[in-house]
Design a protein around this motif. Sequence first.
Motif, mmCIF file in Angstrom:
data_model
loop_
_atom_site.group_PDB
_atom_site.id
_atom_site.type_symbol
_atom_site.label_atom_id
_atom_site.label_comp_id
_atom_site.label_asym_id
_atom_site.label_seq_id
_atom_site.Cartn_x
_atom_site.Cartn_y
_atom_site.Cartn_z
ATOM 1 N N LEU A 115 0.812 -1.215 0.000
ATOM 2 C CA LEU A 115 0.000 0.000 0.000
ATOM 3 C C LEU A 115 0.844 1.263 0.000
ATOM 4 N N ILE A 116 2.133 1.127 0.251
ATOM 5 C CA ILE A 116 3.024 2.285 0.288
ATOM 6 C C ILE A 116 3.434 2.723 -1.115
ATOM 7 N N TYR A 117 3.396 1.804 -2.102
ATOM 8 C CA TYR A 117 3.928 2.095 -3.431
ATOM 9 C C TYR A 117 3.312 3.341 -4.054
ATOM 10 N N LEU A 118 1.997 3.466 -3.997
ATOM 11 C CA LEU A 118 1.329 4.604 -4.637
ATOM 12 C C LEU A 118 1.685 5.928 -3.959
ATOM 13 N N PRO A 119 1.491 6.053 -2.617
ATOM 14 C CA PRO A 119 1.861 7.330 -1.985
ATOM 15 C C PRO A 119 3.361 7.623 -2.082
ATOM 16 N N LEU A 120 4.189 6.578 -2.117
ATOM 17 C CA LEU A 120 5.626 6.779 -2.274
ATOM 18 C C LEU A 120 5.949 7.416 -3.621
ATOM 19 N N THR A 121 5.311 6.914 -4.674
ATOM 20 C CA THR A 121 5.544 7.453 -6.010
ATOM 21 C C THR A 121 5.105 8.917 -6.092
ATOM 22 N N ILE A 122 3.928 9.210 -5.544
ATOM 23 C CA ILE A 122 3.424 10.586 -5.554
ATOM 24 C C ILE A 122 4.328 11.488 -4.717
ATOM 25 N N GLY A 123 4.752 10.975 -3.560
ATOM 26 C CA GLY A 123 5.623 11.746 -2.679
ATOM 27 C C GLY A 123 6.957 12.084 -3.331
ATOM 28 N N LEU A 124 7.536 11.119 -4.045
ATOM 29 C CA LEU A 124 8.798 11.367 -4.733
ATOM 30 C C LEU A 124 8.647 12.451 -5.795
ATOM 31 N N PHE A 125 7.515 12.409 -6.513
ATOM 32 C CA PHE A 125 7.288 13.422 -7.543
ATOM 33 C C PHE A 125 7.106 14.807 -6.926
ATOM 34 N N LEU A 126 6.382 14.890 -5.825
ATOM 35 C CA LEU A 126 6.169 16.186 -5.165
ATOM 36 C C LEU A 126 7.483 16.754 -4.633
ATOM 37 N N LEU A 127 8.322 15.883 -4.093
ATOM 38 C CA LEU A 127 9.640 16.331 -3.626
ATOM 39 C C LEU A 127 10.495 16.809 -4.788
ATOM 40 N N ALA A 128 10.409 16.075 -5.918
ATOM 41 C CA ALA A 128 11.158 16.476 -7.108
ATOM 42 C C ALA A 128 10.676 17.826 -7.630
ATOM 43 N N GLN A 129 9.376 18.076 -7.543
ATOM 44 C CA GLN A 129 8.831 19.364 -7.964
ATOM 45 C C GLN A 129 9.378 20.507 -7.108
ATOM 46 N N GLN A 130 9.430 20.276 -5.804
ATOM 47 C CA GLN A 130 9.963 21.296 -4.901
ATOM 48 C C GLN A 130 11.434 21.564 -5.186
ATOM 49 N N LEU A 131 12.168 20.500 -5.479
ATOM 50 C CA LEU A 131 13.585 20.647 -5.812
ATOM 51 C C LEU A 131 13.758 21.456 -7.090
ATOM 52 N N TYR A 132 12.885 21.191 -8.070
ATOM 53 C CA TYR A 132 12.953 21.904 -9.344
ATOM 54 C C TYR A 132 12.609 23.386 -9.172
ATOM 55 N N LYS A 133 11.654 23.675 -8.301
ATOM 56 C CA LYS A 133 11.287 25.068 -8.051
ATOM 57 C C LYS A 133 12.429 25.837 -7.394
ATOM 58 N N LYS A 134 13.172 25.140 -6.545
ATOM 59 C CA LYS A 134 14.291 25.790 -5.849
ATOM 60 C C LYS A 134 15.496 25.927 -6.765
ATOM 61 N N PHE A 135 15.724 24.910 -7.593
ATOM 62 C CA PHE A 135 16.851 24.932 -8.533
ATOM 63 C C PHE A 135 16.331 24.636 -9.934
ATOM 64 N N PRO A 136 15.768 25.630 -10.623
ATOM 65 C CA PRO A 136 15.127 25.405 -11.926
ATOM 66 C C PRO A 136 16.125 25.156 -13.051
ATOM 67 N N THR A 137 16.650 23.961 -13.110
ATOM 68 C CA THR A 137 17.555 23.563 -14.178
ATOM 69 C C THR A 137 16.978 22.353 -14.895
ATOM 70 N N PRO A 138 17.166 22.233 -16.203
ATOM 71 C CA PRO A 138 16.597 21.097 -16.954
ATOM 72 C C PRO A 138 17.020 19.738 -16.398
ATOM 73 N N LEU A 139 18.203 19.663 -15.818
ATOM 74 C CA LEU A 139 18.688 18.387 -15.292
ATOM 75 C C LEU A 139 17.891 17.920 -14.074
ATOM 76 N N LEU A 140 17.159 18.837 -13.453
ATOM 77 C CA LEU A 140 16.340 18.488 -12.297
ATOM 78 C C LEU A 140 14.862 18.445 -12.671
ATOM 79 N N ASN A 141 14.586 18.089 -13.898
ATOM 80 C CA ASN A 141 13.198 17.917 -14.331
ATOM 81 C C ASN A 141 12.481 16.962 -13.374
ATOM 82 N N PRO A 142 11.310 17.333 -12.840
ATOM 83 C CA PRO A 142 10.636 16.504 -11.826
ATOM 84 C C PRO A 142 10.362 15.075 -12.268
ATOM 85 N N VAL A 143 9.966 14.887 -13.532
ATOM 86 C CA VAL A 143 9.698 13.532 -14.020
ATOM 87 C C VAL A 143 10.980 12.709 -14.026
#
Length: 234
Positions: A9-37
């Motif tokens: 049951l953790i797989y789905l929220p884990l995947t969403i959580g990783l993407f949300l964290l990646a989005q925050q990272l991209y907002k802080k450091f907006p470089t193509p190499l840190l694309n959230p996907v």
Amino acid sequence: MRAARMINLIYLPLTIGLFLLAQQLYKKFPTPLLNPVLVSLTALVLLLLFAQIDYSHYNQYASVLTFLLKPAVVALGVPLYQQLHSIKKELPQILSLVFVSVVIAVVSTTALALLVGASAQIAASLSPKSVTTPIAVLIADQIGGQPSIAAIAVMVTGLVGSVVGVPWLRAMRVHHPKAQGIAMGTACHALGTARIVEEGAQQGAYSAFALVLSAILSSLLCPILVPLVSAWLA
């Protein structure tokens, strides 16, 4: 047994959580190499490898995200509707551009694959790489390719396009919003469209329209062009 179910049951929220964290990272450091996907996908692959979790097992509990791709693509119609009046006026030019782009993409991909020693089946699988996954899989199956390989090719194309597409267009001095949108939608489907819409609503609208046209034209042209190129290079 209960612990195993909890992990599943953790797989789905884990995947969403990783993407949300990646989005925050991209907002802080907006470089193509840190694309959230790209970042979230890389982190997820490494996590599955480290934990020795089989992908088919993971996908069994996280496949709802794959299903949501369909309404996500439909949602791209919102900016398209907002620019519909302008698109109607330029329909012949857009159709011509996308037609030429699809022909070049299919012929060059098929020819390059064959020239480097790939089999005809692999070449056919790669030919619809610039089309969104559900359609690319059907095209590959229709022309004798492997749908699974086609799906991977589409994913890689979309990821690469979403990461380097906008910087490349700027480097090539392609600054017109409509041109940027058509280029991204034709070359790297939904992921490219999701990236270019960040640049503006007009880019997103033209990209969404080019994505649809590219899918239609690819489904018509791949069964014609791929056998011709294969026979020519045989």
